[in-house]
Write a protein that holds these residues in place. Structure first.
Motif, short mmCIF file in Angstrom:
data_model
loop_
_atom_site.label_atom_id
_atom_site.label_comp_id
_atom_site.label_asym_id
_atom_site.label_seq_id
_atom_site.Cartn_x
_atom_site.Cartn_y
_atom_site.Cartn_z
N THR A 68 17.94 13.28 -75.12
CA THR A 68 18.75 12.78 -73.70
C THR A 68 18.38 12.12 -73.05
O THR A 68 17.55 12.26 -72.65
N LYS A 69 18.81 10.30 -72.88
CA LYS A 69 18.23 9.71 -71.80
C LYS A 69 19.46 10.32 -70.28
O LYS A 69 20.52 10.28 -70.51
N THR A 70 18.27 10.40 -69.10
CA THR A 70 19.12 11.10 -68.24
C THR A 70 19.42 10.00 -66.99
O THR A 70 20.25 10.45 -66.56
N SER A 71 18.70 8.23 -67.54
CA SER A 71 18.64 7.33 -66.33
C SER A 71 18.32 6.75 -66.70
O SER A 71 17.77 6.80 -68.18
N GLN A 72 17.47 5.40 -66.86
CA GLN A 72 17.18 4.54 -67.18
C GLN A 72 15.51 4.56 -67.63
O GLN A 72 14.98 3.62 -68.46
N LYS A 73 14.62 5.98 -66.84
CA LYS A 73 13.24 5.47 -67.30
C LYS A 73 13.10 6.88 -67.58
O LYS A 73 11.65 7.35 -67.79
N PHE A 74 14.09 8.05 -68.20
CA PHE A 74 14.12 9.61 -68.12
C PHE A 74 14.56 10.29 -69.39
O PHE A 74 15.53 9.53 -69.16
N GLY A 75 14.42 10.62 -69.94
CA GLY A 75 14.84 11.92 -71.09
C GLY A 75 14.31 12.69 -70.72
O GLY A 75 13.04 12.96 -70.61
N GLN A 76 14.85 13.61 -71.65
CA GLN A 76 14.60 14.90 -72.44
C GLN A 76 14.89 15.93 -73.60
O GLN A 76 15.67 14.76 -74.27
N TRP A 77 14.42 16.31 -74.26
CA TRP A 77 15.22 17.42 -75.10
C TRP A 77 14.56 18.86 -75.08
O TRP A 77 13.52 19.62 -74.34
N ALA A 78 15.11 19.81 -75.12
CA ALA A 78 15.18 20.81 -75.36
C ALA A 78 14.32 21.94 -76.63
O ALA A 78 14.95 20.74 -77.96
N ASP A 79 13.46 22.61 -76.80
CA ASP A 79 13.13 23.49 -78.52
C ASP A 79 13.38 24.82 -77.94
O ASP A 79 12.51 25.35 -77.04
N SER A 80 14.17 24.88 -78.92
CA SER A 80 14.15 26.10 -78.88
C SER A 80 12.98 27.50 -79.12
O SER A 80 12.76 28.47 -78.67
N ARG A 81 11.80 26.90 -79.87
CA ARG A 81 10.50 27.95 -80.09
C ARG A 81 9.81 27.86 -78.72
O ARG A 81 9.80 29.36 -78.87
N ALA A 82 9.86 27.03 -78.32
CA ALA A 82 8.71 26.93 -77.24
C ALA A 82 9.74 27.45 -75.91
O ALA A 82 8.61 27.68 -74.81
N ASN A 83 10.82 27.75 -76.20
CA ASN A 83 11.26 28.08 -75.21
C ASN A 83 11.05 27.33 -73.76
O ASN A 83 11.14 27.70 -73.30
N THR A 84 11.82 25.86 -73.59
CA THR A 84 11.45 25.18 -72.58
C THR A 84 12.28 23.93 -72.73
O THR A 84 12.61 23.58 -73.75
N VAL A 85 12.16 23.20 -71.51
CA VAL A 85 13.02 21.99 -72.16
C VAL A 85 11.57 20.95 -71.41
O VAL A 85 11.39 21.01 -70.80
N PHE A 86 11.52 19.93 -72.21
CA PHE A 86 10.17 18.63 -72.06
C PHE A 86 10.99 17.45 -71.64
O PHE A 86 12.63 17.13 -71.94
N GLY A 87 10.35 17.23 -70.47
CA GLY A 87 10.78 15.39 -69.86
C GLY A 87 10.12 14.86 -69.44
O GLY A 87 9.17 15.17 -69.60
N LEU A 88 10.58 13.23 -70.33
CA LEU A 88 9.70 12.17 -70.26
C LEU A 88 9.90 10.92 -69.18
O LEU A 88 10.62 10.81 -69.22
N GLY A 89 8.83 10.81 -68.18
CA GLY A 89 8.94 10.09 -67.38
C GLY A 89 8.74 8.36 -67.89
O GLY A 89 7.28 8.35 -67.81
N PHE A 90 9.42 7.46 -68.28
CA PHE A 90 8.66 6.63 -68.59
C PHE A 90 8.17 4.85 -67.33
O PHE A 90 9.29 5.13 -66.46
N SER A 91 7.37 4.09 -67.65
CA SER A 91 7.71 2.88 -67.00
C SER A 91 8.40 2.08 -66.99
O SER A 91 8.96 1.38 -65.89
N SER A 92 9.20 2.21 -67.96
CA SER A 92 10.23 0.64 -67.96
C SER A 92 11.23 1.99 -69.32
O SER A 92 11.39 2.57 -70.25
N GLU A 93 12.19 0.87 -69.11
CA GLU A 93 13.30 1.59 -69.73
C GLU A 93 13.35 1.01 -71.84
O GLU A 93 13.73 1.88 -72.00
N GLN A 94 12.54 -0.25 -71.44
CA GLN A 94 12.22 -0.11 -73.56
C GLN A 94 11.76 0.75 -73.23
O GLN A 94 11.38 1.14 -74.36
N GLN A 95 10.17 1.48 -73.40
CA GLN A 95 9.82 2.35 -73.58
C GLN A 95 10.50 3.47 -73.90
O GLN A 95 10.38 4.43 -75.05
#
Length: 317
Positions: A68-95
């Motif tokens: 899921t894209k939550t902003s122009q440069k940030f996205g996230q996904w849930a991993d039930s096996r790892a019992n957590t939610v990962f988030g990634l912050g990119f330097s650009s919207e294209q990435q």
């Protein structure tokens, strides 16, 4: 050994706070490499990211995951096996867009692989059921009609196939055990990292509380000083009219003193003039007196001479 990277990018990695499930906690101090890996042996996909010697992402992609894209440069996904939610912050919207598109592509590939695996399982199950339904009479007929060589020729390929499958299972079990060991090490590393993060979070919370107390003390001191200053200013504002009145009175006195001083200066100048004139007259009088004294001395001398003449006349007579 069978895993190969198929897509690589760089991003700041975050994990959801396990306590609040709301706040993000940084898993990396700076942007790190984040890669999609494809396991040829198991026909599976993983997202892996390593910061130094620490594994911060080890997430196997499944068909039910969503990025899921939550902003122009940030996205996230849930991993039930790892019992957590990962988030990634990119330097650009294209990435971010490229990573999201790759996630969808890998998710669809994982679904296809899962469907194929399910088909193989169902096919194998059907074959097993058909073999189980074979009647004893047909088995006896084939045994009667076929020779021992035929039996051996038919049994040979089957045994070879079973041996090959058995070898593959042994290799898979060995790789699985190695992967389990590696995952255990990674899990232990993640637990230790989580413990360090928890400790750091607790220390940060304690530091925040301390800063709050210091801020409260500084705010109270600031309020006290401000109130004192306002009180002093009010007192000064009350004194200002009196000071202005006194200043005007002093100004008037100063002007009067200046006028008196001017008058005194005029009188001094007049006295100086009078003194000069008096000195001039005194010098003139001295000159006249000297002249008079000289004349008087002459007259006195004449008088002495006259007296001597009279005395001489009286003596002669």
């Amino acid at each position: 050994m069978g895993e190969q990277p198929i897509f690589t990018t760089r991003a700041h990695v975050f994990q959801i706070d396990p306590n609040t499930k709301k706040n993000w906690m940084p898993a990396s101090k700076q942007a790190v490499t984040v890669s999609y890996f494809y396991d040829v042996t198991r026909n599976s996909y993983r997202i892996i990211s390593v910061d130094g010697a620490k594994v911060i992402i080890n997430s196997t992609i499944t068909p039910n995951m969503t990025f899921t894209k939550t902003s122009q440069k940030f996205g996230q996904w849930a991993d039930s096996r790892a019992n957590t939610v990962f988030g990634l912050g990119f330097s650009s919207e294209q990435q971010l867009t490229k990573f999201a598109e790759k996630f969808q592509e890998v998710k669809e590939a994982a679904k296809i692989a899962k469907d194929k695996t399910q088909e193989k399982i169902e096919t194998s199950s059907n074959h097993s059921q058909e073999s189980g339904r074979e009647t004893p009479s047909s088995t006896q007929a084939s045994s009667v009609n076929g020779t021992d060589d035929e039996k051996a020729s038919h049994a040979g390929p089957a045994n070879t196939h079973l041996k090959s499958e058995n070898d593959k299972l042994k290799i898979a079990l060995t790789q699985s055990a190695a992967n389990v060991k590696k995952w255990e090490i990674e899990l232990q590393t993640l637990r230790e990292s989580n413990a360090r993060l928890t400790t750091a979070l607790q220390e940060s919370a304690a530091s925040v509380e301390q800063w709050k107390r210091q801020f409260s003390i500084c705010r109270d001191e600031n309020d006290r000083l401000r109130n004192k200053e306002l009180k002093d200013l009010r007192k000064q504002s009350e004194i200002i009219p009196q000071l202005m009145s006194e200043c005007e009175y002093v100004s008037e006195k100063l002007e009067a003193a200046e006028r008196d001083n001017q008058n005194l200066e005029d009188k001094v100048r007049s006295l100086k003039t009078d003194i000069e004139e008096s000195k001039y007259r005194q010098r003139h009088l001295k000159v006249e007196l000297k002249s008079f004294l000289e004349v008087l001395d002459g007259k006195i001398d004449d008088l002495h001479d006259f007296r001597r003449g009279l005395s001489k006349l009286g003596t002669d007579n």
